[in-house]
Design a protein around this motif. Structure first.
Motif, short mmCIF file in Angstrom:
data_model
loop_
_atom_site.label_atom_id
_atom_site.label_comp_id
_atom_site.label_asym_id
_atom_site.label_seq_id
_atom_site.Cartn_x
_atom_site.Cartn_y
_atom_site.Cartn_z
N LYS A 62 0.87 -1.22 -0.02
CA LYS A 62 -0.06 0.07 0.10
C LYS A 62 0.94 1.15 -0.02
CE LYS A 62 -0.53 0.22 4.97
NZ LYS A 62 -1.44 0.02 6.06
N LEU A 63 0.31 2.38 -0.35
CA LEU A 63 0.94 3.68 -0.31
C LEU A 63 0.18 4.37 0.73
CD1 LEU A 63 1.03 4.86 -3.96
CD2 LEU A 63 2.93 4.10 -2.65
N THR A 64 0.81 5.18 1.55
CA THR A 64 0.21 6.17 2.40
C THR A 64 0.45 7.52 2.25
OG1 THR A 64 1.87 6.16 3.87
CG2 THR A 64 0.35 4.34 4.45
N VAL A 65 -0.62 8.58 2.42
CA VAL A 65 -0.02 9.83 1.88
C VAL A 65 -0.62 10.64 2.92
CG1 VAL A 65 -0.58 11.44 0.07
CG2 VAL A 65 -0.56 9.08 -0.57
N THR A 66 0.10 11.96 3.18
CA THR A 66 -0.52 12.89 4.06
C THR A 66 -0.04 14.31 3.49
OG1 THR A 66 1.52 13.01 5.49
CG2 THR A 66 -0.08 11.52 6.39
N ALA A 67 -0.85 15.15 3.88
CA ALA A 67 -0.68 16.81 3.46
C ALA A 67 -0.73 17.59 4.78
CB ALA A 67 -1.57 17.08 2.41
N ALA A 68 0.00 18.20 4.91
CA ALA A 68 0.03 19.09 6.16
C ALA A 68 0.72 20.35 5.90
CB ALA A 68 0.78 18.35 7.34
N ALA A 69 0.17 21.43 6.70
CA ALA A 69 0.65 22.81 6.58
C ALA A 69 1.90 22.84 7.20
CB ALA A 69 -0.13 23.65 7.10
N ASN A 70 3.10 23.42 6.67
CA ASN A 70 4.32 23.60 7.35
C ASN A 70 4.27 24.90 8.12
OD1 ASN A 70 5.18 21.56 5.74
ND2 ASN A 70 6.65 22.75 4.69
N ASP A 71 4.96 25.23 9.30
CA ASP A 71 5.24 26.30 10.34
C ASP A 71 3.67 26.70 10.67
OD1 ASP A 71 6.19 28.26 11.46
OD2 ASP A 71 6.62 29.50 10.08
N ALA A 72 2.95 25.63 11.05
CA ALA A 72 1.44 25.93 11.58
C ALA A 72 0.65 26.81 10.56
CB ALA A 72 1.40 26.69 13.03
N GLY A 73 0.83 26.74 9.37
CA GLY A 73 0.24 27.41 8.10
C GLY A 73 0.49 28.86 7.90
N LYS A 74 1.67 29.20 8.53
CA LYS A 74 1.97 30.37 8.53
C LYS A 74 2.53 31.01 7.06
CE LYS A 74 4.83 34.03 10.80
NZ LYS A 74 5.78 34.22 12.07
N MET A 75 2.13 32.35 6.56
CA MET A 75 2.32 32.76 5.25
C MET A 75 2.68 33.97 5.52
SD MET A 75 -1.42 31.72 3.33
CE MET A 75 -0.82 32.36 1.83
N THR A 76 3.95 34.31 5.10
CA THR A 76 4.85 35.33 5.43
C THR A 76 4.85 36.05 3.78
OG1 THR A 76 7.07 34.38 5.03
CG2 THR A 76 6.13 34.53 7.23
N ASN A 77 5.14 37.52 4.14
CA ASN A 77 5.61 38.32 3.13
C ASN A 77 7.12 38.75 3.30
OD1 ASN A 77 5.98 41.50 2.31
ND2 ASN A 77 4.72 40.52 0.88
N ALA A 78 7.65 38.75 2.32
CA ALA A 78 9.28 38.89 2.67
C ALA A 78 9.58 40.29 3.00
CB ALA A 78 9.98 38.43 1.25
N GLY A 79 8.89 41.15 2.44
CA GLY A 79 9.11 42.50 2.84
C GLY A 79 8.67 43.10 4.16
N THR A 80 7.89 42.36 4.94
CA THR A 80 7.37 42.73 6.10
C THR A 80 7.40 41.65 7.39
OG1 THR A 80 4.92 42.15 5.62
CG2 THR A 80 5.73 44.12 5.09
N ASP A 81 6.81 41.96 8.37
CA ASP A 81 6.66 41.04 9.24
C ASP A 81 5.35 40.62 9.53
OD1 ASP A 81 5.59 43.29 10.55
OD2 ASP A 81 6.61 42.98 12.25
N LYS A 82 4.39 40.88 8.62
CA LYS A 82 2.99 40.50 8.37
C LYS A 82 2.77 39.26 7.99
CE LYS A 82 1.93 45.08 9.60
NZ LYS A 82 1.63 45.37 10.88
N PHE A 83 1.72 38.71 8.50
CA PHE A 83 1.56 37.25 7.95
C PHE A 83 -0.05 36.85 8.05
CE2 PHE A 83 1.62 37.05 12.43
CZ PHE A 83 0.73 35.93 12.82
N LEU A 84 -0.22 35.93 7.27
CA LEU A 84 -1.49 35.03 7.36
C LEU A 84 -1.44 33.67 7.71
CD1 LEU A 84 -3.02 36.41 3.70
CD2 LEU A 84 -3.70 37.24 5.93
N THR A 85 -2.59 33.02 7.95
CA THR A 85 -2.33 31.46 8.05
C THR A 85 -3.46 30.82 7.46
OG1 THR A 85 -3.84 31.68 10.00
CG2 THR A 85 -1.38 31.90 10.40
N PHE A 86 -3.15 29.50 7.00
CA PHE A 86 -4.00 28.86 6.19
C PHE A 86 -4.05 27.39 6.80
CE2 PHE A 86 0.31 27.59 4.60
CZ PHE A 86 0.00 26.12 4.29
N THR A 87 -5.04 26.68 6.55
CA THR A 87 -5.46 25.37 7.26
C THR A 87 -5.46 24.36 5.97
OG1 THR A 87 -7.71 25.82 7.38
CG2 THR A 87 -6.22 26.11 9.40
N VAL A 88 -5.11 23.14 6.29
CA VAL A 88 -5.36 22.07 5.37
C VAL A 88 -6.41 21.23 5.92
CG1 VAL A 88 -4.08 20.15 4.29
CG2 VAL A 88 -2.82 22.19 4.89
N ALA A 89 -7.55 20.70 5.06
CA ALA A 89 -8.26 19.90 5.52
C ALA A 89 -8.19 18.66 4.50
CB ALA A 89 -9.80 20.38 5.30
#
Length: 159
Positions: A87-114
């Protein structure tokens, strides 16, 4: 050592000669005039190579429009022909708790994986598509390009 090699060669020759003796022979005088023949498969292909294959196709990137809080398709597809019991097993998970960053600032968004939890795919799968999605629930940040990553992990489990 020579004796052992001689014995092994003799056994191999006897085995080679014995193969035709297992063939069925039907003659004019045979009764009944039928013979059963065993049909079976090898576990290698015509080139004596391992025919087991699998392909897991994952998205290269998932692009979300600004303020779009609907679930975005992050599905992967499994196409496989595995050995019996494998069998194959597959998982998908957000890295860094789903943190999305912008290179020019310290602002961020987050995403979740379902639907990224461990999924198992046994022996034969013909382009089976997962239901994995990504959602950014809150766009409470300045408009900019934010980037985060997620990891798909594929593991082969032998029979």
């Amino acid at each position: 050592m020579k004796k052992i090699v001689s014995i092994l060669l003799a056994v191999m020759m006897i085995a080679a000669i014995a193969v035709p003796s297992f063939a069925a022979t039907i003659t004019k005088d045979s009764d009944p005039k039928t013979a059963d023949v065993q049909v079976k498969t090898k576990t290698t292909d015509k080139d004596d190579q391992d025919p087991e294959t699998y392909t897991v196709t994952i998205p290269a990137e998932i692009v979300v429009a600004w303020n779009d809080t609907t679930a975005q398709d992050a599905s992967y597809t499994v196409d496989s022909q595995l050995k019996l019991g494998a069998k194959l097993t597959v998982t998908a998970a957000a890295n860094d708790a789903g943190k999305m960053t912008n290179a020019g600032t310290d602002k961020f968004l987050t995403f979740t994986v379902a639907n990224g939890e461990l999924a198992e795919y046994h022996e034969l799968n013909d382009a089976v598509k997962s239901a994995t999605t990504v959602t950014i629930a809150d766009f409470n940040a300045p408009i900019a390009e934010y980037v985060g990553t997620m990891t798909y992990t594929v593991a082969y489990v032998g029979a």
